[in-house]
Every structure is written in structure tokens, then in C-alpha cells.
Enzyme design. Structure first.
Site, PDB file in Angstrom:
ATOM      1  N   ASP A  26      75.887 -44.038  28.813  1.00  0.00           N
ATOM      2  CA  ASP A  26      74.537 -44.498  28.500  1.00  0.00           C
ATOM      3  C   ASP A  26      73.728 -43.424  27.773  1.00  0.00           C
ATOM      4  O   ASP A  26      73.951 -42.230  27.972  1.00  0.00           O
ATOM      5  CB  ASP A  26      73.829 -44.896  29.807  1.00  0.00           C
ATOM      6  CG  ASP A  26      72.587 -45.729  29.552  1.00  0.00           C
ATOM      7  OD1 ASP A  26      72.477 -46.331  28.459  1.00  0.00           O
ATOM      8  OD2 ASP A  26      71.725 -45.783  30.452  1.00  0.00           O
ATOM      9  N   ASN A  28      72.912 -43.498  24.208  1.00  0.00           N
ATOM     10  CA  ASN A  28      73.129 -43.318  22.762  1.00  0.00           C
ATOM     11  C   ASN A  28      71.834 -43.491  21.976  1.00  0.00           C
ATOM     12  O   ASN A  28      71.540 -42.724  21.055  1.00  0.00           O
ATOM     13  CB  ASN A  28      74.133 -44.348  22.227  1.00  0.00           C
ATOM     14  CG  ASN A  28      75.533 -44.115  22.738  1.00  0.00           C
ATOM     15  OD1 ASN A  28      75.822 -43.090  23.328  1.00  0.00           O
ATOM     16  ND2 ASN A  28      76.414 -45.087  22.511  1.00  0.00           N
ATOM     17  N   ARG A  30      68.663 -43.253  22.981  1.00  0.00           N
ATOM     18  CA  ARG A  30      67.681 -42.187  23.217  1.00  0.00           C
ATOM     19  C   ARG A  30      68.118 -40.875  22.587  1.00  0.00           C
ATOM     20  O   ARG A  30      67.288 -40.096  22.112  1.00  0.00           O
ATOM     21  CB  ARG A  30      67.449 -42.019  24.734  1.00  0.00           C
ATOM     22  CG  ARG A  30      66.499 -43.073  25.284  1.00  0.00           C
ATOM     23  CD  ARG A  30      66.547 -43.131  26.786  1.00  0.00           C
ATOM     24  NE  ARG A  30      67.742 -43.842  27.239  1.00  0.00           N
ATOM     25  CZ  ARG A  30      68.149 -43.886  28.501  1.00  0.00           C
ATOM     26  NH1 ARG A  30      67.478 -43.238  29.426  1.00  0.00           N
ATOM     27  NH2 ARG A  30      69.216 -44.575  28.837  1.00  0.00           N
ATOM     28  N   ARG A  39      69.350 -45.879  15.961  1.00  0.00           N
ATOM     29  CA  ARG A  39      70.198 -46.063  17.143  1.00  0.00           C
ATOM     30  C   ARG A  39      71.676 -46.123  16.759  1.00  0.00           C
ATOM     31  O   ARG A  39      72.549 -45.662  17.495  1.00  0.00           O
ATOM     32  CB  ARG A  39      69.797 -47.352  17.880  1.00  0.00           C
ATOM     33  CG  ARG A  39      68.450 -47.269  18.568  1.00  0.00           C
ATOM     34  CD  ARG A  39      68.107 -48.590  19.266  1.00  0.00           C
ATOM     35  NE  ARG A  39      69.071 -48.897  20.321  1.00  0.00           N
ATOM     36  CZ  ARG A  39      68.997 -48.458  21.578  1.00  0.00           C
ATOM     37  NH1 ARG A  39      67.979 -47.702  21.951  1.00  0.00           N
ATOM     38  NH2 ARG A  39      69.910 -48.787  22.462  1.00  0.00           N
ATOM     39  N   HIS A  43      75.149 -44.477  18.446  1.00  0.00           N
ATOM     40  CA  HIS A  43      76.393 -45.152  18.829  1.00  0.00           C
ATOM     41  C   HIS A  43      77.594 -44.503  18.133  1.00  0.00           C
ATOM     42  O   HIS A  43      78.675 -44.382  18.715  1.00  0.00           O
ATOM     43  CB  HIS A  43      76.323 -46.649  18.486  1.00  0.00           C
ATOM     44  CG  HIS A  43      75.299 -47.380  19.307  1.00  0.00           C
ATOM     45  ND1 HIS A  43      75.200 -47.244  20.675  1.00  0.00           N
ATOM     46  CD2 HIS A  43      74.316 -48.259  18.958  1.00  0.00           C
ATOM     47  CE1 HIS A  43      74.203 -48.006  21.124  1.00  0.00           C
ATOM     48  NE2 HIS A  43      73.649 -48.625  20.109  1.00  0.00           N
ATOM     49  N   LEU A 137      98.080 -41.977  30.755  1.00  0.00           N
ATOM     50  CA  LEU A 137      96.696 -42.273  31.154  1.00  0.00           C
ATOM     51  C   LEU A 137      96.447 -43.753  30.871  1.00  0.00           C
ATOM     52  O   LEU A 137      96.834 -44.250  29.818  1.00  0.00           O
ATOM     53  CB  LEU A 137      95.722 -41.425  30.312  1.00  0.00           C
ATOM     54  CG  LEU A 137      94.242 -41.797  30.378  1.00  0.00           C
ATOM     55  CD1 LEU A 137      93.634 -41.359  31.712  1.00  0.00           C
ATOM     56  CD2 LEU A 137      93.455 -41.145  29.238  1.00  0.00           C
ATOM     57  N   ARG A 200      71.514 -46.297  38.084  1.00  0.00           N
ATOM     58  CA  ARG A 200      71.818 -47.678  38.474  1.00  0.00           C
ATOM     59  C   ARG A 200      73.191 -48.041  37.941  1.00  0.00           C
ATOM     60  O   ARG A 200      73.750 -47.356  37.087  1.00  0.00           O
ATOM     61  CB  ARG A 200      70.746 -48.645  37.940  1.00  0.00           C
ATOM     62  CG  ARG A 200      70.520 -48.555  36.448  1.00  0.00           C
ATOM     63  CD  ARG A 200      69.491 -49.589  35.966  1.00  0.00           C
ATOM     64  NE  ARG A 200      69.152 -49.366  34.568  1.00  0.00           N
ATOM     65  CZ  ARG A 200      68.085 -48.684  34.146  1.00  0.00           C
ATOM     66  NH1 ARG A 200      67.242 -48.166  35.019  1.00  0.00           N
ATOM     67  NH2 ARG A 200      67.870 -48.516  32.850  1.00  0.00           N
ATOM     68  N   LEU A 201      73.708 -49.171  38.453  1.00  0.00           N
ATOM     69  CA  LEU A 201      75.063 -49.585  38.082  1.00  0.00           C
ATOM     70  C   LEU A 201      75.088 -50.513  36.882  1.00  0.00           C
ATOM     71  O   LEU A 201      76.125 -50.655  36.228  1.00  0.00           O
ATOM     72  CB  LEU A 201      75.735 -50.294  39.264  1.00  0.00           C
ATOM     73  CG  LEU A 201      76.452 -49.391  40.263  1.00  0.00           C
ATOM     74  CD1 LEU A 201      77.072 -50.225  41.373  1.00  0.00           C
ATOM     75  CD2 LEU A 201      77.540 -48.583  39.552  1.00  0.00           C
TER      76      LEU A 201
HETATM   77  C1  IPE Z   1      74.973 -50.116  30.615  1.00  0.00           C
HETATM   78  O1  IPE Z   1      73.958 -49.546  29.883  1.00  0.00           O
HETATM   79  C2  IPE Z   1      76.008 -50.708  29.714  1.00  0.00           C
HETATM   80  C3  IPE Z   1      76.819 -49.765  28.969  1.00  0.00           C
HETATM   81  C4  IPE Z   1      76.750 -48.456  29.043  1.00  0.00           C
HETATM   82  C5  IPE Z   1      77.795 -50.348  28.090  1.00  0.00           C
HETATM   83  P1  IPE Z   1      72.632 -50.342  29.505  1.00  0.00           P
HETATM   84  O2  IPE Z   1      71.845 -49.438  28.642  1.00  0.00           O
HETATM   85  O3  IPE Z   1      72.961 -51.676  28.956  1.00  0.00           O
HETATM   86  O4  IPE Z   1      71.950 -50.542  30.938  1.00  0.00           O
HETATM   87  P2  IPE Z   1      70.430 -50.788  31.330  1.00  0.00           P
HETATM   88  O5  IPE Z   1      69.935 -51.949  30.503  1.00  0.00           O
HETATM   89  O6  IPE Z   1      69.691 -49.536  31.024  1.00  0.00           O
HETATM   90  O7  IPE Z   1      70.468 -51.071  32.798  1.00  0.00           O
HETATM   91  C1  IPE Z   2      74.845 -46.931  25.677  1.00  0.00           C
HETATM   92  O1  IPE Z   2      73.720 -46.423  25.051  1.00  0.00           O
HETATM   93  C2  IPE Z   2      75.715 -47.754  24.759  1.00  0.00           C
HETATM   94  C3  IPE Z   2      75.681 -49.203  25.020  1.00  0.00           C
HETATM   95  C4  IPE Z   2      75.013 -49.807  25.956  1.00  0.00           C
HETATM   96  C5  IPE Z   2      76.474 -50.032  24.132  1.00  0.00           C
HETATM   97  P1  IPE Z   2      72.420 -47.303  24.898  1.00  0.00           P
HETATM   98  O2  IPE Z   2      72.500 -48.092  23.639  1.00  0.00           O
HETATM   99  O3  IPE Z   2      72.149 -48.102  26.127  1.00  0.00           O
HETATM  100  O4  IPE Z   2      71.312 -46.182  24.728  1.00  0.00           O
HETATM  101  P2  IPE Z   2      69.892 -46.121  25.440  1.00  0.00           P
HETATM  102  O5  IPE Z   2      70.138 -46.313  26.903  1.00  0.00           O
HETATM  103  O6  IPE Z   2      69.065 -47.210  24.857  1.00  0.00           O
HETATM  104  O7  IPE Z   2      69.378 -44.761  25.121  1.00  0.00           O
HETATM  105 MG    MG Z   3      71.162 -47.796  27.832  1.00  0.00          MG
END
Ligand code: IPE
Ligand code: IPE
Ligand code: MG
Length: 252
Positions: A26, A28, A30, A39, A43, A137, A200-201
Site C-alpha cells: 500500500d 503507491n 501517496r 499516481r 504504481h 518459491l 487494517r486488512l
Molecule cells: C489494499 O489497499 C489493496 C491493495 C494493496 C491491493 P487499498 O489502498 O485499496 O486499501 P484501503 O482502501 O486504504 O483500505
Molecule cells: C497500493 O497503493 C496499490 C493498489 C491498491 C493497487 P495505493 O494505490 O492504494 O496508494 P495509496 O494508498 O492511495 O497511497
Molecule cells: Mg491504498
């Protein structure tokens, strides 16, 4: 004061690397925003971190690495971001699959495959087929994945069998539910890492992480490197796992 030889011990005991580590990649977006970048660039850098994480997992002796790459709820993002993410998935499979295969990685994809872009569906099947016999793996990619949806699919499957008279509802137990999950046959993760500081999960491995240890790192996913991986494993080794009992039990 710890004994001198305890000080000399490496931070990570490679022989005792957790068997299955699962990661919520999580932050990417930000990471990119903090640098004034789009964004999509976050990614893109996230894929580079993913590549490195797979390599490191193999080096650390981890047997199963599960990566949360796209959740069932991520479809609610703007179409442009979804397009970027899907393009990156395709690019990753095209560019990295051969190398993963050569290095002994078995690819397995969990999540709902119905209704996926046909090209992605085909790529997933090909990746699994090509790497099926590899055993260095296992890389489990959670794609269009949601823990609740996975449990509901398993329940539906068992209910269908019961309705057809092939299964006695009284025989349904946790092991039977588990056998219907996308992760059937894999060990449960003993360590779940989430980057970005969120704690969180987000619908990840709800069933499987019942007794996992959670390590939340304050860094964003593109900055996740070997040092961060080792730090998380070091933290895992400091935890006392009891599995409902009164004494510490070692679990891999
Ligand atoms: C969880 O991250 C999903 C992935 C890392 C693929 P999110 O960015 O979607 O989760 P929330 O919305 O912050 O809970
Ligand atoms: C995780 O980074 C990647 C995916 C959920 C695909 P985010 O895209 O959720 O990045 P933030 O949480 O908005 O920074
Ligand atoms: Mg996220």
C-alpha cells in the site's frame, strides 16, 4: 546486557524465515503525491519494489510470498487509474514471467476470475501453467481478491454440494471450508506486512490470517526494500505466538 555472541547474531535468522509471508503493498499513490508525481508513477515504482521483494523472499528462504496487487474493491477507483494498473499487470507478466520461471518461482493467482479482461485471464492461466512444477518459491498474487468474497464462494460451493445430496452439512468443518478457498493447500501466512502506515486488512486473507502476526511499516510500498523486509521479519521473530494456549509456540 545481551551476551556478545547474541549481539553478533544477524538481525534475521535465515534458517527460520517464516514459511509464508503475505504483503499488503500500500501507499503507491501517496509515494507519488509526496513527489509531485502522478499516481501512475507510484504504481510503476511499486512494480519495481514488487520485483525486488520476490527476489528477496527467495534469498531469505521464504517458501510462499503472497502479494495483494488488486482488491475486489479497487474497481471503485477512477477508470484511468484502473487502466494504468491493468496495463502494468500485463506488462509485468510479459516482461517478468520467463525470469520468474527460470528462477524456480511457481505463480499462483487467487481472487475472482469471472468477468476479468480476457487477455488478463489468459495470462494468469498461462503463468500458472508454465510455472506449475517450480518449487523454490510460490508467488501468490491476490488479484481481484476479497477475503469475504472468497469465503462466500467457498460457502456457495459447499451449499451446492449439500443441496445435490453429495455432502452432509453436519460434516462441514473448518478444514472443509479451507479446502474450498482459493489458497487451498497453502500454509497460512505467519506474517502479514502492510506498508503505508495504515493498520487494517482491507479484506485481505481474512480466514487465513487468523493467527498471523501483523507488522505495519510506516513507509510507502515503492520504498519497500530488503532492509524493510528484514526489519519486518526481525519484528516477527520478537513476537510471542501462543495460538490460544498459555505458552509460546514456534510456528513457521
Ligand atoms: C489494499 O489497499 C489493496 C491493495 C494493496 C491491493 P487499498 O489502498 O485499496 O486499501 P484501503 O482502501 O486504504 O483500505
Ligand atoms: C497500493 O497503493 C496499490 C493498489 C491498491 C493497487 P495505493 O494505490 O492504494 O496508494 P495509496 O494508498 O492511495 O497511497
Ligand atoms: Mg491504498
Amino acid at each position: 546486557m545481551p551476551a556478545p555472541d547474541a549481539l553478533a547474531k544477524p538481525v534475521v535468522d535465515y534458517a527460520a524465515a517464516p514459511e509464508h509471508v503475505a504483503v499488503i503493498m500500500d501507499g503507491n499513490g501517496r509515494w507519488a503525491a509526496a513527489r509531485g508525481l502522478p499516481r501512475s508513477e507510484g504504481h510503476r515504482r511499486g512494480v519495481a519494489a514488487l520485483r525486488q521483494a520476490v527476489r528477496t523472499a527467495g534469498e531469505l528462504g521464504i517458501k510462499v510470498l503472497t502479494l495483494y496487487s488488486f482488491s475486489a474493491e479497487n474497481w471503485s477507483r477512477p477508470a484511468e487509474e484502473i487502466d494504468d494498473l491493468m496495463a502494468l499487470v500485463k506488462q509485468f507478466v510479459r516482461e517478468d514471467l520467463d525470469e520468474l520461471h527460470r528462477s524456480g518461482v511457481c505463480v499462483r493467482v487467487i481472487g475472482d476470475r469471472s468477468g476479468l479482461d480476457p487477455e488478463i485471464f489468459r495470462m494468469i492461466c498461462e503463468a500458472e501453467e508454465l510455472t506449475r512444477a517450480n518449487d523454490r518459491l510460490t508467488l501468490v498474487v491476490a488479484f481481484n481478491y476479497g477475503g469475504r468474497q472468497e469465503i462466500a464462494r467457498a460457502a456457495r460451493h459447499l451449499a451446492e454440494q449439500a443441496a445435490a445430496g453429495r455432502l452432509d452439512p453436519m460434516s462441514i468443518d473448518a478444514a472443509m471450508v479451507e479446502s474450498q478457498l482459493d489458497t487451498a493447500g497453502l500454509p497460512d501466512p505467519s506474517l502479514v506486512i502492510r506498508t503505508s502506515g495504515e493498520q487494517r486488512l482491507s479484506n485481505f486473507l481474512l480466514w487465513q490470517s487468523a493467527y498471523a502476526e501483523f507488522v505495519f511499516l510506516p513507509i510507502h510500498w515503492p520504498d519497500f526494500d530488503r532492509a524493510a523486509f528484514e526489519l519486518a521479519i526481525g519484528e516477527f521473530h520478537r513476537r510471542e505466538r501462543r495460538f490460544g494456549g498459555l505458552t509460546a509456540r514456534t510456528g513457521s
